[in-house]
Design an enzyme around this catalytic site. Structure first.
Site, PDB file in Angstrom:
ATOM      1  N   CYS A 116       0.817  -1.223   0.000  1.00 21.65           N
ATOM      2  CA  CYS A 116       0.000   0.000   0.000  1.00 21.65           C
ATOM      3  C   CYS A 116       0.847   1.269   0.000  1.00 21.65           C
ATOM      4  CB  CYS A 116      -0.935   0.004   1.206  1.00 21.65           C
ATOM      5  SG  CYS A 116      -1.940  -1.469   1.318  1.00 21.65           S
ATOM      6  N   HIS A 256      -3.932   6.938   2.628  1.00 16.82           N
ATOM      7  CA  HIS A 256      -4.261   5.585   2.185  1.00 16.82           C
ATOM      8  C   HIS A 256      -5.655   5.240   2.717  1.00 16.82           C
ATOM      9  CE1 HIS A 256      -4.216   1.422   1.366  1.00 16.82           C
ATOM     10  NE2 HIS A 256      -3.863   1.012   2.564  1.00 16.82           N
ATOM     11  N   ASN A 286     -10.390  -0.471  -0.375  1.00 16.96           N
ATOM     12  CA  ASN A 286      -8.932  -0.330  -0.285  1.00 16.96           C
ATOM     13  C   ASN A 286      -8.327  -0.881  -1.580  1.00 16.96           C
ATOM     14  OD1 ASN A 286      -6.206  -0.621   0.243  1.00 16.96           O
ATOM     15  ND2 ASN A 286      -6.470  -1.505   2.287  1.00 16.96           N
TER      16      ASN A 286
HETATM   17  O1  UT7 Z   1      -4.087  -1.710   3.821  1.00 13.85           O
HETATM   18  C1  UT7 Z   1      -3.777  -2.701   4.757  1.00 13.85           C
HETATM   19  C2  UT7 Z   1      -4.718  -3.869   4.646  1.00 13.85           C
HETATM   20  N1  UT7 Z   1      -5.875  -3.688   5.479  1.00 13.85           N
HETATM   21  C3  UT7 Z   1      -5.990  -4.288   6.655  1.00 13.85           C
HETATM   22  O2  UT7 Z   1      -5.079  -4.983   7.067  1.00 13.85           O
HETATM   23  C4  UT7 Z   1      -7.265  -4.087   7.438  1.00 13.85           C
HETATM   24  C5  UT7 Z   1      -7.072  -3.410   8.765  1.00 13.85           C
HETATM   25  N2  UT7 Z   1      -8.059  -3.863   9.731  1.00 13.85           N
HETATM   26  C6  UT7 Z   1      -9.363  -3.558   9.630  1.00 13.85           C
HETATM   27  O3  UT7 Z   1      -9.781  -2.818   8.749  1.00 13.85           O
HETATM   28  C7  UT7 Z   1     -10.305  -4.139  10.656  1.00 13.85           C
HETATM   29  O4  UT7 Z   1      -9.563  -4.749  11.693  1.00 13.85           O
HETATM   30  C8  UT7 Z   1     -11.290  -5.189  10.031  1.00 13.85           C
HETATM   31  C9  UT7 Z   1     -12.325  -4.467   9.173  1.00 13.85           C
HETATM   32  C10 UT7 Z   1     -10.527  -6.206   9.195  1.00 13.85           C
HETATM   33  C11 UT7 Z   1     -12.042  -5.927  11.145  1.00 13.85           C
HETATM   34  O5  UT7 Z   1     -12.723  -4.984  11.977  1.00 13.85           O
HETATM   35  P1  UT7 Z   1     -12.616  -5.152  13.583  1.00 13.85           P
HETATM   36  O6  UT7 Z   1     -13.503  -4.147  14.149  1.00 13.85           O
HETATM   37  O7  UT7 Z   1     -11.150  -5.091  13.932  1.00 13.85           O
HETATM   38  O8  UT7 Z   1     -13.231  -6.585  13.805  1.00 13.85           O
HETATM   39  P2  UT7 Z   1     -12.565  -7.888  14.434  1.00 13.85           P
HETATM   40  O9  UT7 Z   1     -11.491  -8.421  13.568  1.00 13.85           O
HETATM   41  O10 UT7 Z   1     -12.227  -7.635  15.877  1.00 13.85           O
HETATM   42  O11 UT7 Z   1     -13.786  -8.905  14.389  1.00 13.85           O
HETATM   43  C12 UT7 Z   1     -14.982  -8.668  15.161  1.00 13.85           C
HETATM   44  C13 UT7 Z   1     -15.978  -9.751  14.769  1.00 13.85           C
HETATM   45  C14 UT7 Z   1     -15.379 -11.168  14.770  1.00 13.85           C
HETATM   46  O12 UT7 Z   1     -16.375 -12.055  15.248  1.00 13.85           O
HETATM   47  P3  UT7 Z   1     -16.336 -12.580  16.769  1.00 13.85           P
HETATM   48  O13 UT7 Z   1     -15.015 -13.278  16.897  1.00 13.85           O
HETATM   49  O14 UT7 Z   1     -16.435 -11.352  17.620  1.00 13.85           O
HETATM   50  O15 UT7 Z   1     -17.513 -13.470  16.835  1.00 13.85           O
HETATM   51  C15 UT7 Z   1     -15.143 -11.437  13.314  1.00 13.85           C
HETATM   52  O16 UT7 Z   1     -15.199 -12.825  13.015  1.00 13.85           O
HETATM   53  O17 UT7 Z   1     -16.437  -9.524  13.437  1.00 13.85           O
HETATM   54  C16 UT7 Z   1     -16.333 -10.745  12.689  1.00 13.85           C
HETATM   55  N3  UT7 Z   1     -16.133 -10.397  11.266  1.00 13.85           N
HETATM   56  C17 UT7 Z   1     -17.165 -10.209  10.419  1.00 13.85           C
HETATM   57  N4  UT7 Z   1     -18.497 -10.236  10.620  1.00 13.85           N
HETATM   58  C18 UT7 Z   1     -19.276  -9.973   9.545  1.00 13.85           C
HETATM   59  C19 UT7 Z   1     -14.976 -10.237  10.590  1.00 13.85           C
HETATM   60  N5  UT7 Z   1     -15.225  -9.954   9.306  1.00 13.85           N
HETATM   61  C20 UT7 Z   1     -16.594  -9.919   9.175  1.00 13.85           C
HETATM   62  C21 UT7 Z   1     -17.449  -9.654   8.101  1.00 13.85           C
HETATM   63  N6  UT7 Z   1     -18.796  -9.693   8.339  1.00 13.85           N
HETATM   64  N7  UT7 Z   1     -17.012  -9.357   6.852  1.00 13.85           N
END
Ligand code: UT7
Length: 329
Positions: A116, A256, A286
């Site tokens: 990125c 970004h 992204n």
């Molecule tokens: O440019 C660099 C590349 N980009 C990245 O690396 C992304 C950076 N990170 C992020 O944007 C965020 O961390 C995410 C959008 C990926 C995730 O958001 P979060 O608020 O950090 O959620 P989380 O990973 O803590 O997950 C919370 C819950 C989990 O369920 P449980 O374990 O609480 O039951 C996930 O399994 O949300 C669940 N989850 C989803 N639910 C519905 C993860 N992805 C999804 C989804 N739809 N697409």
């Protein structure tokens, strides 16, 4: 630090594929929802390339727009520096494909592999070439077809990304009179390499049936880990670029487009007015190396950048790597 020969951005361009993919498309095969994606990321839709479009095709369209805006012909280019993590081929570089398709026969051409951060790194390398007298007209590109590198069984990653391309032509500032590059920073912390990776296909995990079965040819990420790194790095980089600058003198930060919540949290840390920040993640998601040049070109074409005021470009990504530049438009 100001360069020996001041360098400016003579013209910008971008290209987005026609196919619009709304969040609802993922609901048909994954346990996810439009509501979750919008709330957690700010993304509403993204663009995906057509089956017969390649990364270099997208790059060429953005590059032609940038060359036209800069009033230069591709054959006048001395260098093409292209940031991507989704190349046409493993070998050779995508930059040489773009050189050929543009007919930019006088340009050296190479890729930068900093995910990125790719476009922001390309701009800094291009600026250095011009400042050192090694080139006069440098085409810098950020381009991705991420839709071909996503694991559509992984809801935590596949919803995040889109395809697109952006480009900028750099020349001596005396020749273009705009977008003067004033100061830069770039860096890397390789010990965090596993935060975002495509683990398969290289020398560590060469292509094999086992590697493909483990789905290691696709992007894997530690979303939470990236989130923490991104908020702190983005706020630090913008703060560094704006040190000693009154916020009234700032026209726009072009960050970004990683996640709307990450951008908002970073702005809050440094007390920056959100109206001074370019956001288009809702429409394009992204696009990795392409987010900054697409957002910059949209801002230019929408008249959002005020002449004489400051602009900050800021990016970070897999590696982990980061980079930022301060410009006066
Ligand atoms: O440019 C660099 C590349 N980009 C990245 O690396 C992304 C950076 N990170 C992020 O944007 C965020 O961390 C995410 C959008 C990926 C995730 O958001 P979060 O608020 O950090 O959620 P989380 O990973 O803590 O997950 C919370 C819950 C989990 O369920 P449980 O374990 O609480 O039951 C996930 O399994 O949300 C669940 N989850 C989803 N639910 C519905 C993860 N992805 C999804 C989804 N739809 N697409």
């Amino acid at each position: 630090m100001a360069s020996i020969l001041p360098v400016g951005i003579a013209g910008t361009g971008h290209y987005l594929p026609e196919r619009v993919v709304p969040n609802s498309w993922f609901e048909s095969f994954l346990d996810t929802s439009d509501e979750w994606i919008v709330q957690r990321t700010g993304i509403r839709e993204r663009r995906y390339a057509a089956d017969d479009e390649t990364t270099s095709d997208l790059a060429v369209k953005a590059s032609l727009a940038a060359c036209e805006a800069a009033s230069i012909e591709p054959k006048d280019l001395d260098a093409i520096i292209l940031g991507t993590l989704t190349p046409d081929f493993q070998l050779p570089s995508t930059a040489v494909r773009v050189q050929d398709k543009l007919g930019a026969t006088n340009a050296m051409a190479f890729d930068v592999a900093s995910a990125c951060t790719g476009f922001v790194n390309a701009v800094q390398v291009g600026e250095a070439l011009i400042a050192a007298g090694r080139a006069k007209r440098v085409l810098t590109i950020g381009v991705e077809i991420l839709s071909r590198y996503l694991d559509y069984e992984n809801r935590g990653s596949c919803i995040l990304f889109g395809d697109g391309a952006g480009a900028a032509v750099l020349t001596p500032h005396a020749d273009c009179g705009q977008g003067e590059l004033l100061k830069h920073t770039m860096g890397a912390k390789g010990s965090d390499y596993a935060l975002i990776q495509i683990p398969g296909g290289g020398t560590v995990r060469p292509p094999s049936v086992e590697m493909l079965a483990a789905r290691e040819q696709y992007i894997q990420l530690d979303g939470r880990g990236v989130y923490r790194f991104a908020v702190s790095k983005m706020s630090q980089l913008i703060g560094d670029m704006l040190e000693g600058i009154d916020h009234d003198e700032l026209s726009l930060v072009v960050p970004h487009q990683v996640n709307r919540r990450i951008i908002d949290a970073a702005l809050e840390r440094i007390n920056l007015d959100p109206s001074k920040v370019m956001i288009n993640i809702d429409r394009y998601a992204n696009t990795s190396a392409a987010t900054v040049p697409i957002a910059l070109d949209e801002a230019v074409r929408q008249g959002r950048i005020e002449k004489g005021k400051y602009v900050v470009l800021v990016a970070f990504g897999a590696g982990v790597t980061w980079g930022a530049s301060l410009l006066r438009w």
